[in-house]
Design a protein around this motif. Structure first.
Motif, PDB file in Angstrom:
ATOM      1  N   LEU A  51       0.564  -0.964  -0.495  1.00 34.62           N
ATOM      2  CA  LEU A  51       0.215  -0.217   0.052  1.00 34.62           C
ATOM      3  C   LEU A  51       0.933   1.269   0.077  1.00 34.62           C
ATOM      4  O   LEU A  51       0.608   2.505  -0.217  1.00 34.62           O
ATOM      5  CB  LEU A  51      -0.951   0.217   1.128  1.00 34.62           C
ATOM      6  N   PHE A  52       2.148   1.382   0.301  1.00 34.26           N
ATOM      7  CA  PHE A  52       3.084   2.453  -0.453  1.00 34.26           C
ATOM      8  C   PHE A  52       2.763   2.764  -1.676  1.00 34.26           C
ATOM      9  O   PHE A  52       3.188   3.931  -1.716  1.00 34.26           O
ATOM     10  CB  PHE A  52       4.331   2.219   0.321  1.00 34.26           C
ATOM     11  N   GLU A  53       3.324   1.789  -2.661  1.00 30.98           N
ATOM     12  CA  GLU A  53       3.223   1.969  -3.525  1.00 30.98           C
ATOM     13  C   GLU A  53       1.753   2.361  -4.144  1.00 30.98           C
ATOM     14  O   GLU A  53       1.715   3.106  -5.405  1.00 30.98           O
ATOM     15  CB  GLU A  53       3.904   0.845  -3.965  1.00 30.98           C
ATOM     16  N   SER A  54       0.589   1.896  -3.819  1.00 27.43           N
ATOM     17  CA  SER A  54      -0.242   2.203  -4.781  1.00 27.43           C
ATOM     18  C   SER A  54      -1.646   2.119  -3.653  1.00 27.43           C
ATOM     19  O   SER A  54      -0.990   1.081  -2.866  1.00 27.43           O
ATOM     20  CB  SER A  54      -0.717   1.311  -5.788  1.00 27.43           C
ATOM     21  N   GLU A  55      -3.107   2.261  -4.111  1.00 28.47           N
ATOM     22  CA  GLU A  55      -4.160   2.372  -3.378  1.00 28.47           C
ATOM     23  C   GLU A  55      -4.209   0.217  -4.008  1.00 28.47           C
ATOM     24  O   GLU A  55      -4.259   0.741  -5.275  1.00 28.47           O
ATOM     25  CB  GLU A  55      -4.871   2.707  -2.940  1.00 28.47           C
ATOM     26  N   MET A  56      -5.365  -0.504  -3.133  1.00 27.47           N
ATOM     27  CA  MET A  56      -4.796  -1.588  -3.659  1.00 27.47           C
ATOM     28  C   MET A  56      -7.024  -2.208  -3.567  1.00 27.47           C
ATOM     29  O   MET A  56      -7.094  -2.396  -2.173  1.00 27.47           O
ATOM     30  CB  MET A  56      -4.282  -2.482  -3.703  1.00 27.47           C
ATOM     31  N   CYS A  57      -7.325  -3.159  -4.391  1.00 26.68           N
ATOM     32  CA  CYS A  57      -8.520  -3.400  -3.395  1.00 26.68           C
ATOM     33  C   CYS A  57      -7.857  -4.924  -3.116  1.00 26.68           C
ATOM     34  O   CYS A  57      -6.523  -5.500  -3.076  1.00 26.68           O
ATOM     35  CB  CYS A  57      -9.692  -3.814  -4.880  1.00 26.68           C
ATOM     36  N   LEU A  84      -4.115   1.807  10.649  1.00 25.86           N
ATOM     37  CA  LEU A  84      -3.138   2.080  10.296  1.00 25.86           C
ATOM     38  C   LEU A  84      -3.851   1.913   8.264  1.00 25.86           C
ATOM     39  O   LEU A  84      -2.375   2.166   7.461  1.00 25.86           O
ATOM     40  CB  LEU A  84      -2.626   0.517  10.048  1.00 25.86           C
ATOM     41  N   VAL A  85      -4.854   1.389   8.332  1.00 28.36           N
ATOM     42  CA  VAL A  85      -5.258   1.588   6.965  1.00 28.36           C
ATOM     43  C   VAL A  85      -6.569   2.121   6.663  1.00 28.36           C
ATOM     44  O   VAL A  85      -7.396   1.895   8.081  1.00 28.36           O
ATOM     45  CB  VAL A  85      -5.743   0.202   5.911  1.00 28.36           C
ATOM     46  N   LYS A  86      -6.922   2.736   5.625  1.00 22.99           N
ATOM     47  CA  LYS A  86      -8.428   3.038   5.443  1.00 22.99           C
ATOM     48  C   LYS A  86      -8.925   2.465   4.324  1.00 22.99           C
ATOM     49  O   LYS A  86      -7.659   1.880   3.405  1.00 22.99           O
ATOM     50  CB  LYS A  86      -7.983   4.374   4.934  1.00 22.99           C
ATOM     51  N   PHE A  87     -10.097   2.430   4.215  1.00 23.64           N
ATOM     52  CA  PHE A  87     -10.614   2.134   2.493  1.00 23.64           C
ATOM     53  C   PHE A  87     -11.929   3.604   1.719  1.00 23.64           C
ATOM     54  O   PHE A  87     -12.032   3.947   2.548  1.00 23.64           O
ATOM     55  CB  PHE A  87     -11.388   0.776   2.699  1.00 23.64           C
ATOM     56  N   ARG A  88     -11.541   3.374   0.951  1.00 26.48           N
ATOM     57  CA  ARG A  88     -12.724   3.550  -0.116  1.00 26.48           C
ATOM     58  C   ARG A  88     -13.283   2.968  -1.627  1.00 26.48           C
ATOM     59  O   ARG A  88     -12.765   2.078  -1.586  1.00 26.48           O
ATOM     60  CB  ARG A  88     -12.515   5.081  -0.930  1.00 26.48           C
ATOM     61  N   LYS A  89     -14.618   3.469  -1.214  1.00 24.83           N
ATOM     62  CA  LYS A  89     -15.657   2.374  -2.653  1.00 24.83           C
ATOM     63  C   LYS A  89     -15.363   3.058  -3.506  1.00 24.83           C
ATOM     64  O   LYS A  89     -15.672   4.490  -4.011  1.00 24.83           O
ATOM     65  CB  LYS A  89     -16.914   2.130  -2.133  1.00 24.83           C
ATOM     66  N   GLU A  90     -15.642   2.412  -4.881  1.00 25.08           N
ATOM     67  CA  GLU A  90     -16.204   2.756  -5.965  1.00 25.08           C
ATOM     68  C   GLU A  90     -16.743   1.754  -6.864  1.00 25.08           C
ATOM     69  O   GLU A  90     -16.180   1.180  -6.763  1.00 25.08           O
ATOM     70  CB  GLU A  90     -14.122   3.353  -6.670  1.00 25.08           C
ATOM     71  N   GLY A  91     -18.038   2.160  -6.823  1.00 24.53           N
ATOM     72  CA  GLY A  91     -18.572   1.246  -7.335  1.00 24.53           C
ATOM     73  C   GLY A  91     -18.474   0.254  -6.996  1.00 24.53           C
ATOM     74  O   GLY A  91     -19.053   0.128  -5.952  1.00 24.53           O
ATOM     75  N   LYS A  92     -19.142  -1.379  -7.441  1.00 20.92           N
ATOM     76  CA  LYS A  92     -18.458  -2.458  -6.759  1.00 20.92           C
ATOM     77  C   LYS A  92     -17.201  -2.841  -5.794  1.00 20.92           C
ATOM     78  O   LYS A  92     -16.838  -4.143  -5.096  1.00 20.92           O
ATOM     79  CB  LYS A  92     -18.546  -3.402  -7.229  1.00 20.92           C
ATOM     80  N   VAL A  93     -15.558  -1.604  -6.755  1.00 15.27           N
ATOM     81  CA  VAL A  93     -14.743  -2.191  -5.954  1.00 15.27           C
ATOM     82  C   VAL A  93     -14.485  -1.112  -4.698  1.00 15.27           C
ATOM     83  O   VAL A  93     -14.801  -0.089  -4.315  1.00 15.27           O
ATOM     84  CB  VAL A  93     -13.913  -1.631  -6.981  1.00 15.27           C
TER      85      VAL A  93
END
Length: 117
Positions: A51-57, A84-93
């Protein structure tokens, strides 16, 4: 490995009292210990690195680490609970990312420490 220790029993009361007054509250120390417990797992460290490199599903992380999505989801729940991590939704992902810059700083300091010779 033997540890060096004093060969006397003198207690330096002034030092003990000074340090006692500077110590964080017990609850805060407990929270720090819990944070390090969460960081004490190689899989979670790998996820943080990714996750340092990129947000990922979850699917991406599972493919990267050659793990099941349910195993990755479990580790992400632990990381999220520790903030330590957070999330965001984009459609179903659902995309995961590091919660803030402190997470990277903690990891970078740890990596720097273990890389010392």
């Amino acid at each position: 490995m033997e540890i060096e220790r004093c060969s006397c029993t003198v207690v330096h009361e002034d030092v003990v009292e000074k340090v006692k007054n500077l110590m964080p509250q017990e609850e805060r120390l407990y929270d720090v210990a819990e944070l390090f417990k969460v960081l004490g797992d190689t899989t979670r460290i790998k996820i943080i690195c990714a996750l340092f490199e990129s947000e990922m599903c979850v699917c991406d992380i599972a493919a990267l680490l050659n793990m099941s999505q349910s195993a990755v989801s479990h580790q992400l729940r632990v990381l999220k609970a520790a903030r330590l991590v957070k999330f965001r939704k984009e459609g179903k992902v659902v995309y995961y990312s590091l919660d803030d810059e402190h997470v990277k700083m903690i990891f970078d300091l740890g990596l720097s420490h273990v890389s010392e010779e």
